[in-house]
Enzyme design. Structure first.
Site, PDB file in Angstrom:
ATOM      1  N   GLU A   1       0.833  -1.222   0.000  1.00 59.74           N
ATOM      2  CA  GLU A   1       0.000   0.000   0.000  1.00 59.74           C
ATOM      3  C   GLU A   1       0.860   1.261   0.000  1.00 59.74           C
ATOM      4  O   GLU A   1       0.568   2.231  -0.686  1.00 59.74           O
ATOM      5  CB  GLU A   1      -0.907   0.055   1.248  1.00 59.74           C
ATOM      6  CG  GLU A   1      -1.835  -1.117   1.422  1.00 59.74           C
ATOM      7  CD  GLU A   1      -1.257  -2.194   2.330  1.00 59.74           C
ATOM      8  OE1 GLU A   1      -0.115  -2.644   2.094  1.00 59.74           O
ATOM      9  OE2 GLU A   1      -1.963  -2.591   3.266  1.00 59.74           O
TER      10      GLU A   1
ATOM     11  N   CYS B   1      -2.469  -2.566   7.729  1.00 61.51           N
ATOM     12  CA  CYS B   1      -1.978  -2.433   9.105  1.00 61.51           C
ATOM     13  C   CYS B   1      -2.104  -0.964   9.533  1.00 61.51           C
ATOM     14  O   CYS B   1      -2.526  -0.111   8.754  1.00 61.51           O
ATOM     15  CB  CYS B   1      -0.516  -2.884   9.177  1.00 61.51           C
ATOM     16  SG  CYS B   1       0.637  -1.741   8.367  1.00 61.51           S
TER      17      CYS B   1
ATOM     18  N   CYS C   1      -0.196   1.456   7.223  1.00 62.44           N
ATOM     19  CA  CYS C   1      -0.823   1.673   5.912  1.00 62.44           C
ATOM     20  C   CYS C   1      -2.172   2.387   6.046  1.00 62.44           C
ATOM     21  O   CYS C   1      -2.509   3.223   5.198  1.00 62.44           O
ATOM     22  CB  CYS C   1      -0.962   0.347   5.192  1.00 62.44           C
ATOM     23  SG  CYS C   1       0.665  -0.347   4.770  1.00 62.44           S
TER      24      CYS C   1
END
Lengths: 151, 151
Positions: free
Chosen positions: A57, A85, A88
């Site tokens: 990402e 996560c 990101c």
């Protein structure tokens, strides 16, 4: 009976995830689109790049912002094979991504519907529209096969 | 009466924050050290780099990992002038930073002692030792002066 066809950007993100696995990286892929146009794509690559921030990402967002010459990607969509996560999800906020599509959910590392739930924080400055689940079987299979082979 | 001397890396991070302000970037600076050695440093630069992920911490971590040729910075310390956001706190986890020192706390965007509290999540894979407050007056003054001038 015809089976449902995965949207093209998610299909591409899954192909990128498979590329990551072949290189020994955790198989996650991401694509940034603006409408029907692909702006940037990337697969997970922290080992290749010696860069702990080089999640799919982050790389896709950085490349899209570079391509557009703008740190804001407000009218863009991000397609990723795994629930982002905290790092990101935070980058998605900073980039002002309009819509987030992710395949598999990630109870261990995800921070959208798990853990830090970044977009649900009252202080969160921008919340993308979030759609999950499309392609989750293929995304999860890639991850399971990768970790199975490493045991 | 002698006044307390700020540790050199935080003093340098504050100088980097001032450089950011002079370039029209939100004044935040970061330094990565390993023991007494400076490994990398950066100031906040999303506008300069057209990169929404170009926070001081992310840039400093990426440069440190590149310099050391390792995506893990386990025996390193990160010194930053502002409480890290969710993105940067996540990057600190992925980089396995050993100790985090930050100056000013950030109730609006911070994700260490506010909001997403990334390190406090049960799923968090790595928790740095965290020390806050040193140099917070200077860090906050830089930020206040910056936003005052833009109103």
């Amino acid at each position: 009976m015809a089976s449902w066809t995965l949207p093209q950007p998610m299909d591409r993100a899954l192909a990128l995830a498979a590329q990551a696995a072949a290189l020994g990286e955790v198989p996650v892929g991401a694509v940034v689109t603006r409408g029907s146009k692909v702006i940037a794509e990337a697969h997970n690559g922290p080992r290749e790049h010696h860069d702990p921030t080089a999640h799919a990402e982050i790389l896709a967002i950085r490349r899209a912002a570079e391509t557009l010459g703008d740190e804001r990607l407000s009218d863009c969509e991000l397609w990723v094979t795994l629930e982002p996560c905290a790092m990101c999800a935070g980058a998605i906020v900073h980039a002002r991504i309009g819509k987030l599509y992710y395949a598999a959910s990630d109870p261990k590392g995800g921070a959208v519907e798990h853990g830090a739930r970044v977009f649900e924080q009252p202080q969160c400055l921008h919340r993308p529209e979030v759609y999950s689940g499309m392609g989750e079987g293929r995304a999860a299979e890639l991850l399971q096969a990768f970790f199975r082979a490493r045991r």
